[in-house]
Enzyme design. Structure first.
Site, PDB file in Angstrom:
ATOM      1  N   CYS A 142      -7.412   3.403  10.534  1.00 27.85           N
ATOM      2  CA  CYS A 142      -7.584   4.784  10.090  1.00 27.85           C
ATOM      3  C   CYS A 142      -8.915   4.983   9.343  1.00 27.85           C
ATOM      4  CB  CYS A 142      -6.378   5.229   9.262  1.00 27.85           C
ATOM      5  SG  CYS A 142      -6.271   7.028   9.095  1.00 27.85           S
ATOM      6  N   HIS A 235      -1.783   4.869  12.586  1.00 30.08           N
ATOM      7  CA  HIS A 235      -1.053   4.039  11.617  1.00 30.08           C
ATOM      8  C   HIS A 235       0.188   3.441  12.283  1.00 30.08           C
ATOM      9  CE1 HIS A 235      -3.103   4.624   7.771  1.00 30.08           C
ATOM     10  NE2 HIS A 235      -3.256   5.892   8.066  1.00 30.08           N
ATOM     11  N   GLU A 237       1.439   0.740  11.804  1.00 33.34           N
ATOM     12  CA  GLU A 237       2.206  -0.084  10.849  1.00 33.34           C
ATOM     13  C   GLU A 237       3.220   0.723  10.049  1.00 33.34           C
ATOM     14  OE1 GLU A 237      -0.997   1.662   8.238  1.00 33.34           O
ATOM     15  OE2 GLU A 237      -0.813   1.026  10.333  1.00 33.34           O
TER      16      GLU A 237
END
Length: 305
Positions: A142, A235, A237
């Site tokens: 990001c 993102h 994760e």
């Protein structure tokens, strides 16, 4: 194989409960295996949450990984207990004489500032320059990806008319990319950002290739030819509730924010959001660790250049 993390890191208990294969430092020293050394520069404000998310992904592979946590010395986090930072994080000065097989540079909630206005920008540029010769492959996330594209290649970030927020469909654009080996033709990933990078700016840099993108979210993943640097604008994760927490936080703080796209069932914030990106997130990090780190990093880690 497991991820090796400190005995008392809060992530240890969480990952054990999720059946993620974790090995503590005490047990690891009895094994005659060289683990992959991965350093995480965690710039996110919720550091315990982020380190747990990344440890979960790094630990869900057939490789033994030793995770080191790095912090900036020019910024003191406000949302993480000082004792946690002292116990588990090291500064760049403490780690700069080491070599690492891989590095992750996370996002940060500073994207609406010019890069040079960020409190720790000078330190970050030192770390990014160091990573070119002391890390075999660096995975940027990001804002971390935008910062690295700007520092290494002069690619500017662009302000979006409104926050890009939600879970978006993506397609693989570079069919031969082993970073996306095993992916479906269409896959989902979360985004949460106010800025982006233009496809045309990336195309002007011959060292870079776009690997995947989204009609709504724009460019998603970029890589150098050999994968020494990888840039992911989303993102993957994130946990199931991360976007929800951000949405409720922004509402509480009176910030202008739209409901996250394609996230709450029925666009009703009272409904618990399902995780629709976990399998591809695990595959993304597994492919990175296997093909861009394990398969190619020197066994003698000191020979990384």
């Amino acid at each position: 194989m497991p991820i090796k993390i400190p005995n008392s890191l809060p992530a240890t208990q969480t990952l054990h409960e999720e059946n993620i294969f974790v090995i503590t430092e005490t047990r690891a020293i009895t094994q005659d295996i060289r683990p992959l050394k991965i350093v995480v520069l965690n710039l996110m404000p919720t550091k315990i949450t982020t380190e747990t998310q990344l440890a979960r992904l790094l630990g869900n592979t057939p490789l033994q990984v030793e995770m080191e946590l790095m912090k900036t010395s020019t910024h003191q986090p406000k949302n993480t207990p000082e004792e946690h930072m002292l116990a588990f994080y090291k500064t760049f000065d403490e780690l700069k004489n080491q070599k690492f097989d891989g590095m992750i540079i996370t996002g940060a909630p500073v994207e609406q500032l010019a890069f040079e206005e960020v409190e720790y920008w000078q330190e970050l540029t030192q770390i990014m320059e160091w990573s070119k010769h002391n890390v075999f492959s660096t995975f940027h996330i990001c804002w971390g990806a935008q910062a690295a594209l700007y520092y290494h290649y002069g690619i500017p970030k662009r302000m979006l008319p409104q926050k890009l927020f939600g879970v978006f469909e993506h397609r693989i654009e570079h069919k031969g990319s082993i970073l996306f080996r095993g992916f479906d033709d269409v896959f989902l990933a979360p985004h949460s950002r106010h800025t982006t990078v233009d496809r045309a700016d990336i195309a002007r840099v011959p060292e870079l290739k776009i690997l995947a993108g989204s009609e709504k979210a724009g460019v998603y993943a970029i890589s150098t030819d050999r994968g020494r640097q990888i840039f992911v604008l989303g993102h993957s994760e994130y946990d199931a509730g991360t976007l929800k927490c951000e949405y409720l936080r922004d509402l509480e703080n009176g910030r202008p924010v739209s409901m996250p796209y394609n996230y709450f069932p029925g666009d009703d914030a009272n409904n618990e959001p399902p995780v629709t990106w976990r399998a591809h997130a695990n595959l993304l990090y597994s492919n990175w660790l296997n093909y861009f780190v394990y398969q190619t990093t020197p066994y003698d880690i000191t020979s990384i250049r």
